[in-house]
Structures are given as C-alpha cells and as structure tokens.
Design an enzyme around this catalytic site. Structure first.
Site, PDB file in Angstrom:
ATOM      1  CB  CYS B 274      69.087  24.119  51.474  1.00  0.00           C
ATOM      2  SG  CYS B 274      69.766  25.326  50.360  1.00  0.00           S
ATOM      3  NE  ARG B 303      71.912  35.996  48.003  1.00  0.00           N
ATOM      4  CZ  ARG B 303      71.492  34.908  48.657  1.00  0.00           C
ATOM      5  NH1 ARG B 303      72.192  34.426  49.650  1.00  0.00           N
ATOM      6  NH2 ARG B 303      70.380  34.297  48.283  1.00  0.00           N
ATOM      7  CD  GLN B 321      66.221  33.072  51.354  1.00  0.00           C
ATOM      8  OE1 GLN B 321      66.609  32.109  51.996  1.00  0.00           O
ATOM      9  NE2 GLN B 321      66.540  33.267  50.093  1.00  0.00           N
ATOM     10  CG  ASP B 323      64.227  28.941  52.787  1.00  0.00           C
ATOM     11  OD1 ASP B 323      63.632  28.612  51.754  1.00  0.00           O
ATOM     12  OD2 ASP B 323      65.461  28.837  52.924  1.00  0.00           O
ATOM     13  CG  HIS B 325      64.692  23.530  52.619  1.00  0.00           C
ATOM     14  ND1 HIS B 325      65.031  24.566  53.452  1.00  0.00           N
ATOM     15  CD2 HIS B 325      65.253  23.801  51.419  1.00  0.00           C
ATOM     16  CE1 HIS B 325      65.789  25.415  52.787  1.00  0.00           C
ATOM     17  NE2 HIS B 325      65.945  24.986  51.557  1.00  0.00           N
ATOM     18  CE  LYS B 409      66.001  29.783  39.210  1.00  0.00           C
ATOM     19  NZ  LYS B 409      66.254  31.087  39.772  1.00  0.00           N
ATOM     20  CG  HIS B 455      65.486  24.059  47.649  1.00  0.00           C
ATOM     21  ND1 HIS B 455      66.571  24.221  48.485  1.00  0.00           N
ATOM     22  CD2 HIS B 455      65.732  22.927  46.958  1.00  0.00           C
ATOM     23  CE1 HIS B 455      67.434  23.233  48.288  1.00  0.00           C
ATOM     24  NE2 HIS B 455      66.951  22.431  47.355  1.00  0.00           N
TER      25      HIS B 455
END
Lengths: 579, 579
Positions: B274, B303, B321, B323, B325, B409, B455
């Site tokens: 993000c 991670r 991901q 992903d 936004h 979320k 997100h």
C-alpha cells in the site's frame, strides 16, 4: 580509441595545466588523465574560479598550440623529482607512492612552458592539434584520489577530437542527448517516478511506464519460447550459504544486501540468479537428450550501490534481468552460442540497433588468484569464445582482466540513434559453477557427466534498456511499445458520444486507446496528444459520425478519413511487425 | 460453528482428561480447548504413552458417556481453587493468573468422576454425545502455554461430530486431502521444489509450476484490465521511513525483514504494497473525474515467519499478492465494493468455488488504542461494509477485534471440492492511510478532497492459491491451467516422425504439447501420461499417419480419431471457456 587521438587529449590536459599556472601561478596540480571524448585536470586553486574563466584558458591553450611546442620525456629518480616538484604537494604524494612500488618515473616537458610528472602518451608537437577541435566544457568538484577525507579539488573537463567537424558533431549529439534525457522524458510522459520515502535507485513505474516494461518482458519471453526455453520463478532472497557455495560471498559482499531473519539465519537479497537456477536444475535428473536446457526468467537482482552512484533508470539498485542459464554439454557450446547470437541479432534488429561493438573479456594473466578453476579450462574457454565470435563474423577486441571470476565473457555494445554506444548483452562461459554445484547429466554411456553453463542476459537490465530506448526513440516509441496507441478527439461536446463509440471499438480489440476530455479547444487537445507522443490521433466530428470514419493522423502525417475496420487493421499490422 | 457441537467437543475434552487420570492418576493436566473439527488436551505424563493407548482411552470415554453423567459448574475463589487443584501445578499457574486479572473463576464437575478448572461451555449430560461420533486421532508435543522455555507436554487430539455419519464423512475427507496433498502432488508433477540452500518458506517454481503461476497471474490481469484497472510496478524494498509514515513500522517490525544499506539507511523488504502505491498516486495530480483510480499489481511481499511455521505453498515467507488499491471518492465506496464482489463472483466461479463464508472484521471495542483514526469514522466504515455485503445478498458473520489497524475488512472464505474452507479475498476499507499520506483529488468545486482506499487481493497469495488449487483439482487442472496440455505418443519408432509433425502443429498454435520418447512400451507411456495428469493423450500409428488424424483420449475418455484441425478447435474452445 585510436592512440593518436588519446595522445592529443592527454597533451591538451598538459596545456590546460600550463594555462592555469600561467594565469594563477600558485595553483597546486592534481592529475590530468584522458577520458571518453576528452580529458580533465584537477587543481587546487588559491581563489574560486568560474565557468567564465574557461574561455580565457581556452584562448591561452590555443596560443600555446600556435607556439609549435614539443613534448619530451625523461626518466628521473625520486630525489630529482622531489626537487623539481617541491612546491607541488600532490605530485610529491604520487612520487612517494611510485617510489615505494619501485616504478620507473618520467617527467614530461612541453616546450619550455610546462613540466609534469607523467607516464607519457603524448603527441610529438602541438602542431598535431587542431586548435578549433577542443573545448573546455565544465567545472566540477573532486577529492584528491577520490577520497572524501582528502583535500577537495576543482576539476576542469574538456572534450577534444581530431578536427572541428567531429567536435561539432559531438556537441550537437550532446545537445540532442540532453533533449532526449530519459529522466526528463520519463517525467513528462508519466512513465516513472522516484520517491524519497522509497529511496534513490528504486524507480516506481507509473501505468504508462509499466506498459513499456511489460511489453519488453513479453517480447523477450515470446522470442525465447520460440526457441523452447524453460521458464522458472525464484524468490528474491536466499540464505547466505547459497552464495558461499557459488563463491559470490567473499567476493561481492559489499554489493549484496544482507540481513538476519527470525531464525537467526543470514539472508541475502539476490545479487544474481545463477545459484537459484542451478538449484532448480539439480532438483530433477537430466539426460544428455534434455540438453541444452535453457532456464529463463525475467527477475530482479539487487545491488548495494551508494545513492550518489545511481542515475535515472540506467543505474538502479534493483535491476530486472532477462536472464538465462544455458546448461549445455561441452560439445554443444559453440552451437549454443550461435543460437544466442542469432537471437541477439533478431532482438537488436527489432529496435534498430545494427551497429555493434564486441569485447571478449579474458583473465588478467598477472593475477590468476582472482579466478576460480584451472589454467587449461580457462584457456579452452577463452578460445571457444573467440572462435564463436569469429564464426558470427563480427569484429571484436580482447580485454585482459575483465572476465568474471568463474569464466570469460563476451560483451556486446550497440550504437543508438544518436551515435552513443551502450553495453547490453553479456554471454559468460562457465565451467566452474557446475563444479561448485555438482551439476550433472546422464550421458549416452549411462554415466554422469559435467555440463557447462552459458550465462546470458540479452537486454541486460530491463530498467536500463528502457532508459536507453526512451533516449534512442526520443520518446517516440514504435506502436507496439507505445503506452497509449491512439487518442480519440471529438471536435465538440456533441460528438463526444461518437468518440466513446470509437474508443470502445478500439479497446475491444485490445488497442490501448483514450478519449480526450471536451473541456479544451480542439487545437490544444491535438497539440497535447503530440506532446505526449501518442502515435495515432483520431479526430471525429459531424462528417466522421455520419460516415462511421475517423480523421487519422499518424505521428503528424495525415492519413485521411479511415473506417474503423481499416484503422484497426493498419494498427494491428504495425504492432505485429513491431515497427 | 453450532454452539451445541462446540459444547459436545469441549465436554469430550473433559472426558478424555478423566479417562487419562483413571488410567494414570499421577498425570498433570494442562488445558483442553475446542478446535476446528474437534478438541485436544495437554498432559504431563509420568511415563511415555503411544498411539496404541488411544484405543483404550476411547473405550473408557465411551464407558463414561454410557454413565449418563451430568456437567455442573460452580463459581469459586482462588483459595478454594488452590486447595482443590493443589496437586495440579499447571492449574495453579492458571488460577494465579486469573486471580491477578480479577476474573471470575468456575470449576466444572462431570458426574462424580472428574472436575476441571474451566470457564464453561458444556452439554448438560453425556447422553447428548453420540459415542460413535468421536475419535482420538493423534499425539503431538506441545509446550505449556506455547513457550519453549516451559515444560514439554503431550497433546492428544480428537475429532468429534453430532453423529457417526458426519464423523465418517470427515475421516473420508481427511484421507482424500492426504491423497491430494499439494506438497506431494507438487513434487510428483514437477511443479515446485524447496532448496535447503535457498531456505524454507521460499518455493522455487519449476517450468511446469511456473506455467500455472503465470496463467493465474494473467487471468487476474485480464479480468482487471476489462474493468480499466491501472497496472504499476514497484520495487520489493523501501526505506524504513516509508513504513514509519504508514504506521506499519512499530506494529509489524518482527514481520518485516530489515537491513542497512551502504549509505547507512535502514531498509525493509516490503511487507505490504500500500505505501508504495500511495506514493505512485501522489506522484501525479488527480481530479474527481479520474476516480475510482485502481492501482493494481501482482507483486511479492515478505514475512519474517519462523521456519517452523512455513508449510508448502500455503504458508511461505515470500508471497505474491494480486493486489489492488482502489482510490475512491466517499460517495463511490458502495458502488466500488459492488464492482469488487462482482469480480470475485466471476473469478471464484471460474474455479468452481460457489459456496462462500463471509466475515466482517470490526474493531475490538475494548481496545480502541490498537487502531488509527476516530470513532465516528470507524462506525461509518463498519456500517458501509455491512450494508455492502447485505446488498451483495450473502450471509455473513461479524467478528470483533479482527480489523486491520487502519480500518475494518471483509474476509471471504470458499469451500473447495472436498468441503474444506479456505480464506481467499480480503477487502479492507481505509479512511486513515489517505490522511497519513496526505492523498487528495480536486473536486468538482475546484478544491482539494480526501479520498478513501479499498485494499483488495482476490486470490490473496498466488502461491497459496496455487497450493489450494492443486488440492481442489487433485492435480487434474482444467486445460487452460495444465502445464502440459497434450502428449503425443507414437505407437512405434517409425511413427515418431509423424508424432513430431503433430507436435509442431500443436505448438504452432500456442498449445503446450510434448512428444513422448520411443524407448518405453506404448502401455507404459500412456500410463505415464495419466500419472502426470496430462489432459489430452494423442496416440498415432499407421492409420493415423495415413489419414492425418490422432487417436484422442481426454482425461481417460476416448474421443476417437480426430483431424488435427478439429482437435485444435476443441482444445482452443476448452481453453477459452476456462473449463
């Protein structure tokens, strides 16, 4: 570079120092080497100087040239030199070092006007210099011996050529290069940005830049798929042990970003892909029939460059390579290099790069300890590369000491549209890593054999290649690479709907098109599309809406009114041909 | 989970402890909670026990169930409890802690046979338990309170359901899941491997696995491109300052791999995308007409998981991901969520995931200090998500304390082909990061406004999704995802040429095909293709070579002799329909 031009440039550096001393006799002299396209000299001035002084210095240098001065060298010992240069502390520093190394030292005189500690490489007389073929270009700061703990000096740069014509061509090229600067165009065209929070050397590709990046990646992939390459996917990190095994750790530590994970293991961000790819090769058994096995991947490697060393897209801290490791039998090396040079010709040709320079980098014969593997293998490898390039039929130079630690390599430099050369592809031949990783294949005889590896990246770094392309094309990308391929512009608000219809038809067939908003004048919107370097500009109004056509301009050239079908066919043909 | 089934499982944990104490009275008791599908209990035995003991314990538990024992609880103070559990050191440990926290404590009796410190949640009488609907499944080691510095205990696991039918179905599912284990199939099918030198948690995708990975990536990209998403490309690292600004640093430090570069700057491998995407948004001005602006990228986050916590592809240390936004105006939030849920339905439907569970995660109302932003915004956000899911028309549960620190979320879990549920998509609504990054757009009124962020990652981690798919399909991928779509097998050496011809025709149209070698029997080669789960097996011999056909089998079903043209058409249609 031609030797004589190098001598001219070196001699001009001496003349520059002589002109400086004539004007400011108390100046202390640093060094004055030859560089690409010219020379520089470092000085410690007693008062600040400015760009305005460069003209005066040039004038004085021309006077010296007109004096028909001879360059003459003489070997001297440290005592003699210390006496001669007693008022030049930086020269005394050099004399001390050279004396310690036991090097022979010479001092060169220019007529009766100047003398400098120097290892030679001069013209015989200033009559060999064309007084209109050089120019002092700029001032810059520099540390003595490049060390920020030492005194800060002022560097004066000059460019020089054999004649005025060549100098003018070079200056024109520089001006052109400045206009094409990819950092400037990248910003104007909305291709990429940098963020102070993300950090220098880490470009962020905006949607338009991402299109170019991905199209380059896809192009390389398609070309490699045609040749049956196998694509893999590896993580961007590895335990430090992987790089101990490959031998990179211990040689490139400063370049590799290292960290410790929650298990206490030392980890590295990958600085090269080879050891990961070798682990992939080793994960499955291989037969002689499977070779050559070409492990390909476009993936990112990381370099701990200092922030002062990064520049736009051409020098970044995270660079994405179109990498391949060709695992080959020893009898396949030459034919595999031919596959690679063919691919290279095809790829370069697509971008209009047809003029190459080729360098074969071999060991430094004086420092065999810097390299892995035995002498016989090195000699064999070096010979194979030279033979392969000969077969390719291209001219090359051989450079000692430029090989990788595990093998010799071929570097290919191409000339861009304004005459600059860029190093792109590297082909490395490697008999050593297969030993380190105990790589093998089962031969026709049923027993284990050791393969060789060719390490190849054709574009090199995709980021850097994209930076080069922006400048090569001056932002006018061919259609297949253009982030926006067509912009539809309606002559007035009431044709905006027809514009939407055309836009939808173009998008439906996968073309990258946009519709201009209606809040600016027609002229301004057309100019804006040109500024953004959009290849196809499609104007629509009353007549076009009635006839179902678009008034088409391709890079400024009027193509008349086309039906959407004809337009799409033309664009798709152009994309397919990558022109 | 239904409350009664949870009570049955909890009560069975007590019966297990009772059975253990009856057999080995000196055993010390840990805790015995309910888990998914069953329960466990931790014990400190005075002598080692083995799987063989589990049958005896089950038998004893059934006897207790037959005894029609009642569960009765009673509130007690610390002094009373300390006396009651004076010979149970772990219970004394818990009593001390609960007393310190000022919590009310209860002790639960099971008939006259057993008593345990417990906060309740039991059936009233063992008659509610079906004695044939539970099973003790396995032993494992565990540390008291999960801390490796504490005593090591032995954990006994059990599964339990309302009736035998459900237990049997569950056991069958487990056996099926074991057969489909993606780590096993991944190895057998040559999809991915791990290397001890690269490190645990970092899969290396082999060429066949890379195909699946890339097809998933391309599929998501195509679906998002249809909706006009903008794709970007960001580096995998950033200065630590970026994560200070986003607030991640200080909250997720232990998860983020950190290092120091050559300039002395603290760097992090990115643990989330993000903040990079926000920097991209902020690099250019935006108008209200540009929103929603959907910044999409399939990219990897890192991670710092402990090696003991990673598992195959479903839990890795570098996860990729899909992903996005979504930068939206406040009035666009609900319609944007509808765009996302539509996309989700389409994507899940492609893989045959039609049964969802939906959880809306809101703040822990008792710990507001764990979250950014003010109360009114949180209440508004939580209401928007609940309304949006209602509009979607699906059932959901609300979980307190599961929100991200910057907003609530929606988590969506899907049921796979053998009935297991997997968490996939997360949709987070965020009013706080736009504040942190001072994001804005110019409104219709000409002044600056603050957008909101959604997100979203639909597949979640591509690695994990691929692991789930391997098990969901038991390795029998639909044609569009199959690494090898067809294998040509010549009945004998002399038809190998015709096989080559067929192979070339399939490859020419972009199909992923192979030709089997000729050194095995026909039967063995056909079986091998089945083992590798290759959808199309194409056998060619005399008749086929004469007629220009192929004898076609699709997943074992005989399709007869097809012309290459018909075969290609059928395969391409199947690929296009993603079936």
């Amino acid at each position: 570079m031609e030797q004589n031009l190098e001598n001219i440039r070196h001699s001009l550096a001496h003349l520059l120092a002589a002109a400086v001393l004539k004007k400011w006799p108390d100046t202390k002299l640093g060094i004055g080497p030859v560089i690409e396209n010219g020379f520089y000299y470092d000085f410690q001035f007693t008062q600040p100087i400015s760009d305005a002084d460069l003209k005066d210095l040039e004038k004085q240098m021309r006077k010296f040239i007109g004096g028909k001065l001879a360059f003459t060298g003489k070997e001297m010992n440290a005592a003699e030199l210390n006496k001669l240069y007693s008022d030049q502390p930086f020269k005394l520093d050099l004399i001390e070092e050279y004396a310690k190394d036991g090097r022979a030292m010479t001092s060169y005189r220019t007529g009766e006007i100047f003398e400098d500690l120097c290892r030679g490489g001069h013209i015989e007389n200033t009559t060999e210099i064309d007084p209109d073929a050089f120019k002092l270009t700029k001032l810059a700061g520099a540390y003595w011996r490049g060390d920020e703990k030492n005194a800060q000096l002022t560097r004066i740069y000059g460019v020089a050529f054999e004649n005025k014509e060549k100098l003018d061509a070079y200056i024109t090229m520089l001006a052109e290069a400045e206009k094409r600067d990819h950092k400037k165009l990248g910003k104007e065209m909305g291709l990429f940005v940098f963020s102070s929070l993300v950090g220098p050397g880490f470009p962020l590709f905006l949607p338009k830049g991402e299109v170019i990046f991905r199209k380059l990646e896809e192009f390389m992939r398609e070309e490699k798929e045609k040749l049956g390459y196998s694509f893999v996917r590896i993580p961007h990190v590895a335990k430090a042990e992987l790089y101990s095994k490959s031998g990179h750790l211990g040689k490139y530590d400063a370049m590799m970003p290292l960290m410790t994970d929650n298990d206490g293991n030392k980890f590295a961000m990958k600085a090269m892909n080879c050891p990961h790819h070798f682990e992939i090769y080793n994960a499955q058994p291989h037969s002689y029939k499977d070779l050559p096995y070409r492990i390909a991947e476009t993936t990112t490697v990381y370099r701990n460059e200092k922030s002062g060393e990064v520049s736009g897209l051409v020098r970044v801290k995270a660079l994405t390579q179109d990498d391949t490791h060709h695992v080959v039998r020893h009898d396949q090396i030459e034919s595999e290099i031919a596959v690679i040079t063919d691919l290279m010709d095809r790829v370069y040709g697509t971008f209009g790069f047809t003029d190459y320079k080729i360098q074969i980098s071999i060991r430094d014969p004086h420092h065999p300890e810097k390299y892995f593997g035995d002498n016989a293998l090195w000699e064999k490898s070096e010979k194979i590369l030279i033979d392969a390039v000969r077969k390719w039929g291209r001219r090359f130079v051989v450079e000692e000491g430029e090989a990788a630690f595990y093998g010799p390599k071929i570097d290919i430099m191409v000339k861009d549209s304004i005459g600059r050369t860029w190093q792109l592809t590297t082909v490395q031949l490697d008999f050593n890593q297969p030993e380190n990783f105990d790589m093998s294949y089962t031969g026709e005889d049923g027993s284990k054999h050791r393969p060789a590896i060719l390490h190849v990246a054709i574009l090199g770094s995709v980021e850097r290649f994209m930076g080069i392309l922006i400048e090569h094309y001056a932002g006018h990308f061919p259609l297949w690479l253009s982030p926006v391929q067509a912009r539809v512009i309606a002559v007035g608000e009431k044709f905006q709907d027809y514009g939407e219809k055309i836009l939808a038809e173009l998008k439906d067939v996968g073309l990258r098109a946009e519709l201009a908003g209606s809040n600016e004048t027609l002229g301004k919107r057309i100019r804006q599309a040109q500024v953004e370097k959009i290849p196809y500009v499609l104007v629509v109004g009353e007549e076009e809406a009635t006839n179902g056509t678009v008034a088409t301009k391709l890079r400024g050239a009027d193509l008349g009114k086309l039906s959407v079908k004809d337009l799409v066919e033309q664009m798709q043909a152009e994309i397919k041909e990558k022109k």
